[in-house]
Design a protein around this motif. Structure first.
Motif, PDB file in Angstrom:
ATOM      1  N   GLY A   1       5.511 -17.653  10.863  1.00  0.00           N
ATOM      2  CA  GLY A   1       4.606 -18.147  11.877  1.00  0.00           C
ATOM      3  C   GLY A   1       3.705 -17.044  12.375  1.00  0.00           C
ATOM      4  O   GLY A   1       3.164 -16.249  11.604  1.00  0.00           O
ATOM      5  N   ASN A   2       3.547 -16.949  13.691  1.00  0.00           N
ATOM      6  CA  ASN A   2       2.640 -15.979  14.293  1.00  0.00           C
ATOM      7  C   ASN A   2       3.113 -14.540  14.102  1.00  0.00           C
ATOM      8  O   ASN A   2       2.409 -13.604  14.450  1.00  0.00           O
ATOM      9  CB  ASN A   2       2.501 -16.284  15.792  1.00  0.00           C
ATOM     10  CG  ASN A   2       1.252 -15.679  16.389  1.00  0.00           C
ATOM     11  OD1 ASN A   2       0.163 -15.843  15.863  1.00  0.00           O
ATOM     12  ND2 ASN A   2       1.405 -14.991  17.504  1.00  0.00           N
ATOM     13  N   ILE A   3       4.274 -14.348  13.550  1.00  0.00           N
ATOM     14  CA  ILE A   3       4.816 -13.014  13.300  1.00  0.00           C
ATOM     15  C   ILE A   3       4.111 -12.318  12.146  1.00  0.00           C
ATOM     16  O   ILE A   3       4.219 -11.118  11.972  1.00  0.00           O
ATOM     17  CB  ILE A   3       6.338 -13.092  13.042  1.00  0.00           C
ATOM     18  CG1 ILE A   3       6.998 -11.714  13.187  1.00  0.00           C
ATOM     19  CG2 ILE A   3       6.635 -13.726  11.690  1.00  0.00           C
ATOM     20  CD1 ILE A   3       8.517 -11.762  13.158  1.00  0.00           C
ATOM     21  N   GLY A   4       3.364 -13.055  11.321  1.00  0.00           N
ATOM     22  CA  GLY A   4       2.619 -12.438  10.232  1.00  0.00           C
ATOM     23  C   GLY A   4       2.763 -13.137   8.901  1.00  0.00           C
ATOM     24  O   GLY A   4       1.905 -13.031   8.038  1.00  0.00           O
ATOM     25  N   VAL A   5       3.861 -13.867   8.699  1.00  0.00           N
ATOM     26  CA  VAL A   5       4.060 -14.656   7.479  1.00  0.00           C
ATOM     27  C   VAL A   5       3.753 -16.111   7.814  1.00  0.00           C
ATOM     28  O   VAL A   5       4.477 -16.727   8.587  1.00  0.00           O
ATOM     29  CB  VAL A   5       5.509 -14.537   6.954  1.00  0.00           C
ATOM     30  CG1 VAL A   5       5.708 -15.435   5.739  1.00  0.00           C
ATOM     31  CG2 VAL A   5       5.830 -13.088   6.623  1.00  0.00           C
TER      32      VAL A   5
END
Length: 544
Positions: free
Chosen positions: A170-174
């Protein structure tokens, strides 16, 4: 009965449904926008990407997957090509304002407008827990103004220690769509969700969800605090097992109380105080679980101690709170306390989160560049008794005065930088007129941090912490929060007699040899900059 003109997309809720030929407009072409286009092309949809700025890599990849591209700069109106396509669905990259002309046009025509998370939820059954044809992975949803990324990483580490295949995404980078399509399959997705992503998500029904905290942020995007809170509150909608909330933040409790959840979902609280029978908390320096325990009315399970977390670099109060939240999420899917302890023993915070970058003469230099809003900066400042604070940048419409008023007494001095430093200076003039305040007046990126470090060093005395916790986004002077932190670390090491002076490179100069942040390429998203169509705009940095 006649199907509405743009009703076909609403009935598509599985990878195995017929997406072929569906006319889809994709707004934005960064890491998320490309993942959307790639997914829909794989499904056989007709895809037209509309973007303002286009990286050459993505341009070439769109040709490979057979998606069309329209580049318009500025993207101030609906391109003729999109009108001609007459899309049956518009998928919007995070960060485009709800009143963007393309979005407004789609809504007025009755075209469904989704984000990547909404699309991913509908397609989650492509690969199951044991490969194609098995049950889809469970979702654990994580949001909050601060602490999301750390909590997602902690939760994923705990799940892995418990033998589950977990994907932080998700918004974490993946992008979550990339995780959904991974052929190996997962048991659990731990999904970091920005307020932007939640704004355009409606059908998600996670196993467990948490809103870690809520403070003013992104008001320039959402328009009001009420709208921002409402977006965050969506994380609890249709939760099936555990609604985890912060007992120290009444807004998160109200979110849970107001949420429409699946019958049987439990409310699980956490904070740094003594826990009730459905909570996790701290008793005499011991982190304990009273929520997932057969005898929770009269006893608790010991997780770890505050002193042990401090020894692992996880002792800051806001990090301890993240540990408790992650433990609650992991416990909701059956991870044992011993497995959680195992995960904590090997867990390390990402760079630019309360990272010590230098020590000399009993002065400690700390990089918390990830503190991109006042709430995050307040948490960082609260961990140290005497601070020389380096602050400033883009304030994103939030009020800095309450932070200055609350923390001025513990400050030795302040060094201000960035575009919005005037608001900070005026706040200190009102609430701490005798406090030494220095300003970096230069704007050249390569020299900003060198000057800031020299000014801070002149203010600090033995026992102080010099803390970069800007309380603001970075994109006025830096590429992203990571670039800002890297340049600070290099300037500190140069001042202390180590590295050469800063230059205009942006690579990580971490003396440990660690790789640069994985999501540096999506830096605009991480730092919550003003939306444009060429890059992603999640809020991981300002929300974390």
């Amino acid at each position: 009965m006649t199907e509405p003109a743009y009703g076909r997309a609403l009935g598509l809720t599985s990878w195995n449904d017929d997406w072929s030929g569906l006319r889809v407009g994709v707004l934005g072409l960064g890491i998320t926008g490309f993942s959307v286009a790639d997914t829909l092309a794989e499904l056989g949809s007709r895809v037209l990407v509309v973007a303002e700025k286009v990286d050459d890599r993505y341009r070439l990849m769109l040709d490979v997957i057979g998606a069309e591209l329209v580049q318009a700069s500025p993207l101030a109106s609906v391109p003729q090509e999109l009108e001609t396509l007459d899309p049956e669905l518009l998928v919007v990259s995070p960060g485009f304002h709800p009143d963007h002309p393309v979005i407004t046009w789609a809504i007025e025509k009755g075209i469904p407008v989704w984000g990547d998370v909404e699309l991913a939820w509908r397609l989650r059954d492509k690969v199951g827990t044991s490969g194609a044809g098995s049950a889809p992975a469970e979702w654990i949803a994580v949001t909050g103004t601060n602490g999301k990324t750390t909590t997602v990483q902690l939760t994923a580490a705990m799940l892995a220690a418990g033998g589950l295949r977990a994907a932080p995404c998700g918004n974490i980078g993946v992008p979550v769509l990339d995780a959904v399509r991974d052929p190996q399959g997962f048991d659990v997705f731990v999904v970091e969700l920005s307020s932007y992503q939640l704004h355009s998500t409606s059908s998600m029904s996670p196993w467990a969800a948490v809103c870690l905290n809520v403070a003013e942020d992104h008001l320039d995007w959402h328009g009001s605090m009420d709208a921002y809170v409402a977006a965050k509150a969506r994380v609890y909608t249709n939760t099936r097992a555990a609604c985890v909330y912060n007992r120290a933040d009444s807004l998160t409790l109200k979110m849970v109380e107001d949420a429409e959840v699946v019958e049987g979902a439990r409310a699980i609280g956490f904070d740094l105080g003594v826990p009730g029978p459905s909570d996790l908390g701290i008793v005499d320096g011991i982190l304990v679980d009273r929520a997932f325990h057969d005898d929770r009315l009269s006893s608790a399970l010991e997780i770890t101690t505050v002193s042990r977390l401090a020894g692992l670099g996880l002792g800051a109060p806001h990090t301890v709170a993240d540990v408790l939240a992650a433990t609650a999420l992991a416990r909701s899917v059956g991870v044992s306390i011993p497995d959680i302890r195992t995960a904590l023993e090997t867990f390390r915070l990402d760079r630019h989160r309360i990272e010590v970058v230098g020590m000399r003469d009993k002065i400690t230099w700390i990089d918390d560049s990830k503190a991109t809003n006042p709430h995050a900066a307040a948490a960082s400042l609260s961990a140290y008794p005497s601070v020389v604070w380096i602050a400033g940048g883009l304030l994103k419409g939030v009020d800095i005065e309450p932070l200055v008023r609350a923390r001025a007494a513990q400050l030795r001095g302040v060094v201000l930088l960035g575009e919005d430093r005037t608001a900070l200076r005026e706040a200190f003039e009102r609430h701490a007129p005798h406090l030494p305040v220095r300003e970096v007046t230069g704007t050249e990126t390569r020299s900003v941090m060198s000057v800031a470090v020299e000014l801070a060093a002149a203010l600090a005395v033995p026992g102080d912490v010099v803390l970069l916790a800007p309380a603001a986004a970075s994109m006025d002077q830096f590429t992203d929060y990571s670039d800002r932190g890297d340049r600070f670390a290099r300037a500190v090491r140069h001042y202390l007699g180590g590295d050469p002076a800063d230059d205009d490179t942006t690579d990580s100069a971490d003396p440990t040899g660690a790789a640069p942040d994985a999501d540096a390429a999506d830096a605009a998203a991480a730092d919550g900059g003003q939306p444009d169509a060429g890059r992603e705009h999640g809020d991981s940095a300002p929300d974390d």
